[in-house]
Design a protein around this motif. Structure first.
Motif, PDB file in Angstrom:
ATOM      1  N   ALA A  49     -17.473  16.637  12.902  1.00 29.38           N
ATOM      2  CA  ALA A  49     -18.721  16.749  12.124  1.00 29.38           C
ATOM      3  C   ALA A  49     -19.644  15.544  12.330  1.00 29.38           C
ATOM      4  N   VAL A  50     -19.086  14.467  12.859  1.00 30.62           N
ATOM      5  CA  VAL A  50     -19.864  13.228  12.977  1.00 30.62           C
ATOM      6  C   VAL A  50     -21.045  13.374  13.946  1.00 30.62           C
ATOM      7  N   GLU A  72     -26.543  12.410  15.545  1.00 28.42           N
ATOM      8  CA  GLU A  72     -27.676  12.776  16.414  1.00 28.42           C
ATOM      9  C   GLU A  72     -28.940  13.039  15.605  1.00 28.42           C
ATOM     10  N   ALA A  73     -28.776  13.747  14.498  1.00 28.49           N
ATOM     11  CA  ALA A  73     -29.943  14.060  13.659  1.00 28.49           C
ATOM     12  C   ALA A  73     -30.564  12.771  13.104  1.00 28.49           C
ATOM     13  N   CYS A  74     -29.718  11.864  12.667  1.00 32.34           N
ATOM     14  CA  CYS A  74     -30.225  10.598  12.110  1.00 32.34           C
ATOM     15  C   CYS A  74     -30.936   9.791  13.183  1.00 32.34           C
ATOM     16  N   SER A  75     -30.340   9.750  14.357  1.00 27.00           N
ATOM     17  CA  SER A  75     -30.932   8.972  15.435  1.00 27.00           C
ATOM     18  C   SER A  75     -32.258   9.594  15.874  1.00 27.00           C
ATOM     19  N   THR A 105     -24.277   4.050   8.714  1.00 24.21           N
ATOM     20  CA  THR A 105     -22.918   3.535   8.555  1.00 24.21           C
ATOM     21  C   THR A 105     -22.020   4.660   8.084  1.00 24.21           C
ATOM     22  N   LEU A 106     -20.904   4.843   8.774  1.00 25.90           N
ATOM     23  CA  LEU A 106     -19.957   5.887   8.398  1.00 25.90           C
ATOM     24  C   LEU A 106     -18.636   5.252   7.989  1.00 25.90           C
ATOM     25  N   PRO A 136     -15.911  17.874   6.524  1.00 23.43           N
ATOM     26  CA  PRO A 136     -15.981  18.689   7.748  1.00 23.43           C
ATOM     27  C   PRO A 136     -17.100  19.731   7.719  1.00 23.43           C
ATOM     28  N   ASP A 137     -17.599  20.070   6.516  1.00 22.96           N
ATOM     29  CA  ASP A 137     -18.683  21.046   6.403  1.00 22.96           C
ATOM     30  C   ASP A 137     -20.057  20.390   6.312  1.00 22.96           C
TER      31      ASP A 137
END
Ligand code: IPE
Ligand code: IPE
Ligand code: MG
Length: 241
Positions: free
Chosen positions: A42-43, A48-51, A59-60, A215-216
């Protein structure tokens, strides 16, 4: 499908407590590892969307200092998944001009994980896009303890007087000293707690908690969190104009 998400005003750093992998698996009558595998997948979409929307830092929170106390098999598999993540996702990270880094006790990670992590940190070092900051073997109290130790050493060396210790001194001695504080803290899986995550840095973060299990969590869920953020009035203790 959501095509493009716009970056809300004043949003530089999003931090996510990626929680709920175990429950996601349990709902499907699978073991916790199955959940972690899907959590790891899910990462990519979220990063990608954030970038792509021009975020400065994502931060994850992937593994806490307390998570070492989980069963050995689960810990070992999580470490294996980090390695796979680094191998598989390095292309996406480099393609998106992201800078990869790790916050936490790198030295406690298995040698091969350290090796792949260091390679990706080096390879992406000159990139100019979003910082993808993975918090691994990270604990907020540990980070502050380490900062205090550093400051004590500086006092003993006569480099700083105790009276001159300010909030900035502490902030400047944290592992995240070069990053802006999170503006938005997201926690998945509906738990209303911080679990020792960036306890210094989130003093004035906007908090968004969703029932969705990690995961969702996808681009659509991210858009919901951003919409909520954009409606917040951040006062920082002051009053509205
Ligand atoms: C988050 O999911 C991942 C890690 C903490 C490594 P969990 O493994 O905590 O999943 P739940 O909270 O038990 O559902
Ligand atoms: C927090 O989740 C840590 C990460 C997501 C990496 P936990 O599942 O470890 O937190 P608690 O135990 O529910 O507080
Ligand atoms: Mg959990």
């Amino acid at each position: 499908m959501i095509e493009k998400i716009n970056l809300p005003k004043g949003l530089r750093h999003i931090a996510i407590i990626m929680d709920g992998n175990g429950r996601w698996a349990k709902q499907r009558s699978k073991n916790r590892i199955f959940g972690h595998r899907h959590g790891s997948k899910a990462v990519r979409a979220v990063a990608e969307a954030c970038s792509q929307m021009g975020l400065e830092v994502l931060t994850l929170f992937a593994f806490s200092t307390e998570n070492w106390a989980r069963p050995k098999k689960e810990v070992d598999t999580l470490m294996k998944l980090f390695k796979e993540f680094l191998k598989k996702e390095s292309k996406t990270i480099l393609k998106n001009n992201m800078r990869f880094r790790i916050t936490g006790q790198m030295h406690r990670l298995p040698n091969d994980v350290q090796k792949f992590a260091k390679e990706l940190i080096d390879e992406s070092n000159s990139n100019t896009g979003m910082i993808l900051n993975l918090a691994v073997s990270y604990g907020g109290r540990l980070e502050i303890t380490e900062a205090v130790k550093n400051i004590c050493r500086q006092v003993i060396d006569g480099k700083i007087s105790p009276d001159r210790v300010t909030e900035d001194t502490i902030g400047n001695n944290l592992w995240t000293s070069d990053l802006p504080n999170p503006d938005l803290l997201i926690r998945t899986s509906g738990e209303f707690r911080i679990s020792n995550f960036m306890i210094w840095q989130i003093a004035y973060s906007e908090i968004y908690i969703t029932e969705v299990l990690w995961p969702d969590f996808d681009k659509k869920e991210l858009a919901r969190a951003l919409e909520s953020f954009s409606k917040r009035k951040r006062r920082f203790g002051k009053v509205d104009e």
